[in-house]
Write a protein that holds these residues in place. Sequence first.
Motif, PDB file in Angstrom:
ATOM      1  N   VAL A 126       0.842  -1.196   0.000  1.00  0.00           N
ATOM      2  CA  VAL A 126       0.000   0.000   0.000  1.00  0.00           C
ATOM      3  C   VAL A 126       0.879   1.248   0.000  1.00  0.00           C
ATOM      4  CG1 VAL A 126      -1.799   1.252   1.247  1.00  0.00           C
ATOM      5  CG2 VAL A 126      -1.828  -1.253   1.191  1.00  0.00           C
ATOM      6  N   GLY A 127       1.951   1.194   0.785  1.00  0.00           N
ATOM      7  CA  GLY A 127       2.901   2.298   0.825  1.00  0.00           C
ATOM      8  C   GLY A 127       4.066   2.051  -0.116  1.00  0.00           C
ATOM      9  N   ARG A 128       4.542   3.090  -0.729  1.00  0.00           N
ATOM     10  CA  ARG A 128       5.666   2.985  -1.667  1.00  0.00           C
ATOM     11  C   ARG A 128       6.968   2.706  -0.913  1.00  0.00           C
ATOM     12  NH1 ARG A 128       4.679   7.247  -4.705  1.00  0.00           N
ATOM     13  NH2 ARG A 128       4.334   6.218  -6.707  1.00  0.00           N
ATOM     14  N   PHE A 129       7.836   1.892  -1.496  1.00  0.00           N
ATOM     15  CA  PHE A 129       9.163   1.660  -0.933  1.00  0.00           C
ATOM     16  C   PHE A 129      10.001   2.925  -1.082  1.00  0.00           C
ATOM     17  CE2 PHE A 129       7.927  -2.539  -0.489  1.00  0.00           C
ATOM     18  CZ  PHE A 129       8.952  -3.373  -0.059  1.00  0.00           C
TER      19      PHE A 129
ATOM     20  N   LEU B 220       4.305 -10.688  -5.302  1.00  0.00           N
ATOM     21  CA  LEU B 220       3.003 -11.331  -5.443  1.00  0.00           C
ATOM     22  C   LEU B 220       1.932 -10.266  -5.623  1.00  0.00           C
ATOM     23  CD1 LEU B 220       4.841 -13.350  -3.687  1.00  0.00           C
ATOM     24  CD2 LEU B 220       2.693 -14.466  -3.142  1.00  0.00           C
ATOM     25  N   GLY B 221       1.284 -10.298  -6.775  1.00  0.00           N
ATOM     26  CA  GLY B 221       0.255  -9.324  -7.085  1.00  0.00           C
ATOM     27  C   GLY B 221      -1.140  -9.865  -6.851  1.00  0.00           C
ATOM     28  N   SER B 222      -2.124  -9.104  -7.273  1.00  0.00           N
ATOM     29  CA  SER B 222      -3.522  -9.514  -7.189  1.00  0.00           C
ATOM     30  C   SER B 222      -4.344  -8.596  -8.073  1.00  0.00           C
ATOM     31  CB  SER B 222      -4.040  -9.435  -5.749  1.00  0.00           C
ATOM     32  OG  SER B 222      -5.440  -9.666  -5.699  1.00  0.00           O
ATOM     33  N   ALA B 223      -5.296  -9.181  -8.780  1.00  0.00           N
ATOM     34  CA  ALA B 223      -6.168  -8.374  -9.629  1.00  0.00           C
ATOM     35  C   ALA B 223      -7.076  -7.469  -8.817  1.00  0.00           C
ATOM     36  CB  ALA B 223      -7.007  -9.283 -10.523  1.00  0.00           C
ATOM     37  N   THR B 224      -7.225  -7.749  -7.518  1.00  0.00           N
ATOM     38  CA  THR B 224      -8.090  -6.924  -6.679  1.00  0.00           C
ATOM     39  C   THR B 224      -7.369  -5.713  -6.104  1.00  0.00           C
ATOM     40  OG1 THR B 224      -7.602  -8.246  -4.705  1.00  0.00           O
ATOM     41  CG2 THR B 224      -9.473  -8.934  -6.045  1.00  0.00           C
ATOM     42  N   ALA B 225      -6.059  -5.603  -6.325  1.00  0.00           N
ATOM     43  CA  ALA B 225      -5.304  -4.465  -5.798  1.00  0.00           C
ATOM     44  C   ALA B 225      -5.624  -3.203  -6.599  1.00  0.00           C
ATOM     45  CB  ALA B 225      -3.811  -4.749  -5.855  1.00  0.00           C
TER      46      ALA B 225
ATOM     47  N   HIS C 149       3.094   0.419  -7.250  1.00  0.00           N
ATOM     48  CA  HIS C 149       4.121   0.290  -6.206  1.00  0.00           C
ATOM     49  C   HIS C 149       4.873  -1.032  -6.363  1.00  0.00           C
ATOM     50  CE1 HIS C 149       1.807   3.177  -3.291  1.00  0.00           C
ATOM     51  NE2 HIS C 149       2.311   3.801  -4.335  1.00  0.00           N
ATOM     52  N   LEU C 150       4.139  -2.104  -6.668  1.00  0.00           N
ATOM     53  CA  LEU C 150       4.779  -3.410  -6.863  1.00  0.00           C
ATOM     54  C   LEU C 150       5.699  -3.374  -8.082  1.00  0.00           C
ATOM     55  CD1 LEU C 150       4.473  -6.259  -5.436  1.00  0.00           C
ATOM     56  CD2 LEU C 150       3.065  -6.886  -7.398  1.00  0.00           C
ATOM     57  N   ASN C 151       5.219  -2.779  -9.159  1.00  0.00           N
ATOM     58  CA  ASN C 151       6.021  -2.717 -10.380  1.00  0.00           C
ATOM     59  C   ASN C 151       7.252  -1.834 -10.212  1.00  0.00           C
ATOM     60  OD1 ASN C 151       4.374  -4.466 -11.799  1.00  0.00           O
ATOM     61  ND2 ASN C 151       3.109  -2.840 -12.681  1.00  0.00           N
ATOM     62  N   GLU C 152       7.157  -0.821  -9.358  1.00  0.00           N
ATOM     63  CA  GLU C 152       8.320   0.029  -9.100  1.00  0.00           C
ATOM     64  C   GLU C 152       9.462  -0.774  -8.472  1.00  0.00           C
ATOM     65  OE1 GLU C 152       6.896   3.177  -6.653  1.00  0.00           O
ATOM     66  OE2 GLU C 152       5.837   4.197  -8.286  1.00  0.00           O
TER      67      GLU C 152
ATOM     68  N   ASP D 162      12.446  -6.472 -15.986  1.00  0.00           N
ATOM     69  CA  ASP D 162      11.391  -5.988 -16.879  1.00  0.00           C
ATOM     70  C   ASP D 162      10.027  -6.591 -16.545  1.00  0.00           C
ATOM     71  OD1 ASP D 162      11.880  -8.581 -17.678  1.00  0.00           O
ATOM     72  OD2 ASP D 162      11.899  -8.143 -19.827  1.00  0.00           O
ATOM     73  N   LEU D 163       9.942  -7.436 -15.523  1.00  0.00           N
ATOM     74  CA  LEU D 163       8.663  -8.033 -15.153  1.00  0.00           C
ATOM     75  C   LEU D 163       7.713  -6.975 -14.608  1.00  0.00           C
ATOM     76  CD1 LEU D 163       9.823 -11.288 -13.317  1.00  0.00           C
ATOM     77  CD2 LEU D 163       8.847 -11.121 -15.619  1.00  0.00           C
ATOM     78  N   ARG D 164       6.432  -7.120 -14.954  1.00  0.00           N
ATOM     79  CA  ARG D 164       5.417  -6.212 -14.443  1.00  0.00           C
ATOM     80  C   ARG D 164       4.119  -6.988 -14.209  1.00  0.00           C
ATOM     81  NH1 ARG D 164       9.538  -3.912 -14.480  1.00  0.00           N
ATOM     82  NH2 ARG D 164      10.024  -1.805 -15.262  1.00  0.00           N
ATOM     83  N   ALA D 165       3.371  -6.572 -13.187  1.00  0.00           N
ATOM     84  CA  ALA D 165       2.006  -7.062 -13.016  1.00  0.00           C
ATOM     85  C   ALA D 165       1.122  -6.333 -14.015  1.00  0.00           C
ATOM     86  CB  ALA D 165       1.529  -6.808 -11.591  1.00  0.00           C
ATOM     87  N   ASN D 166       0.367  -7.081 -14.790  1.00  0.00           N
ATOM     88  CA  ASN D 166      -0.482  -6.502 -15.826  1.00  0.00           C
ATOM     89  C   ASN D 166      -1.729  -5.872 -15.201  1.00  0.00           C
ATOM     90  OD1 ASN D 166      -1.175  -5.847 -18.444  1.00  0.00           O
ATOM     91  ND2 ASN D 166      -1.839  -7.914 -19.011  1.00  0.00           N
TER      92      ASN D 166
END
Length: 536
Positions: free
Chosen positions: A334-337, A358-363, A370-373, A381-385
């Motif tokens: 929820v908070g940025r690193f 670990l991502g989630s479509a409900t986020a 924040h996760l992709n950062e 180069d991995l990203r949660a879509n």
Amino acid sequence: MPERIAAGTSHRVDVVDVTDGDTVDVQFPDGGEEEVRIIGLDTPETKRNQRFERVQEWEGIEDPQTLVEWGEEAKAFARERLSGATVTLSFDPSEPVRDQFGRLLCYLEYDRDGGRTFYNRELLAEGLARVYDSGVTNHDAFRAVEREARDENQGLWTESDPAATPPVRNRAVAEVYVPHPTSVRTDSGPLPQDRAPVKAEASATQELLAADAVSYDDAPIPLVGVDEEARVGMVGGLLPDEIYEGAEGFPVDTSTYEPYVFLTNLLTWLSDREGSVLVDGGHGQFGVDYALSAEDAAYYQRYLEGQGIAFEQRNRLSASFLDRGRTLLVTNPVGRFGAGELDRLREFRDDGGAVVLLGSATAPAFVREHLNEIAAALDSDLRANADRVRDDRHALDDDPTLPTTARFDRSLPLFGAYGAGGAEGQTVALELADVTADPPGDDRDSLAEETVTLANRGDAPLDLTGWALSDLAGRSYAFPDEFELGAGDRVTVHSGAGTDTERDLYWDAGRPVWNNRGDTVVVTDEEDVELLRTTY
């Protein structure tokens, strides 16, 4: 909420009843009464509430009755210290004032020997409680106190022996569930299929949530992505989430799936270190339904414990904490690193550690960013879509938002039982390469043509001494002593009789083994650990 009870305030109150070691009733000066839950820790349940106890939360303790006895000890300790006492309550700035049951969440201090004693800390130091893995400000300090109590065998920790915890559910990965998944992409487009060890079944679909989301059209939808060079993994759903356990009330039995085995193989394969599995809990993950703290993964903790691996959460990612780990798990923050945290993660990675996101479509979208950062900061180069993956045909409890899949890239060593057949932390890259279950002619006259072919996809030979090949009906074939399957090699096991060679083995079963309409091929090692379970 009364104005007198608010974050940042403290109150002198009288204890009027002790429910157990971590719960008391208090009376305020105006006569109002409140139930108080001591924050940041958990004592064992007493006999009255033992049905609510989960042994999985107590490292190295297997006996529920042992916990009940220590729950009564904690209650007696609380009564001795707090009954009738005037105490000081205060609140944590990072946590709500009340829990979901309406209880006040408090730190508690009481007067003793001319000074004030911090009761929360005292319970941990006496070995009467464990740290509750939440977002409280004192979480990491409490962990240090608990660790010291364990090292000194205080209280209930005299009963703890993690090394004696038996393995649970450690078998070859046949199928996993990925709850509420997003797909995985790269920063420039679709993820290459050879970097997607787990894909959704062909019946799955995508719902795109943003204009720049990647559509996989008719291509397999990646649910997991790997970046070996950066030592980063991206998983589209919260695999260790305990809410899908039957013991937690989930309506179907999920113990037949292997998400814990797969995740452990993944985080170990990406890492070049040994040590604990670390969990980030300091970025708002506790208490939201699209992220996890260690408190939400007790069954995964017990799985790891059975494999001799510790599972530790910290809310501050210090260098000393990261030094203890092989891999850091980060669920949707929820908070940025901060910049300093990302620097420490890079140092951890450069020293051989891995980071699995670990991502989630409900986020929410900002949380996904924040996760992709984090991935970007680690040069991955991995990203949660920005999508939701659904499957109407393959799903837990017929819920399309909880897809299941057996669509694996078995060329990667991620689908054997953890640690089986090799050095600790390595998995056997054994694959069912081919099955001929219904050869031409009468089955009984064609036993030599009824075959199963196994392939070693790893880069090291496998000694199959003591290993067995079997079906679900219990028919079993023992591989010859000192039979070795070379790296990249195949061996075919014929149901009929014949002379064994380096590439062909003969079961001499006397009757057909493999069901023409489908069956399950199982391979176990000399310790009866499942290395392969594949249904054709």
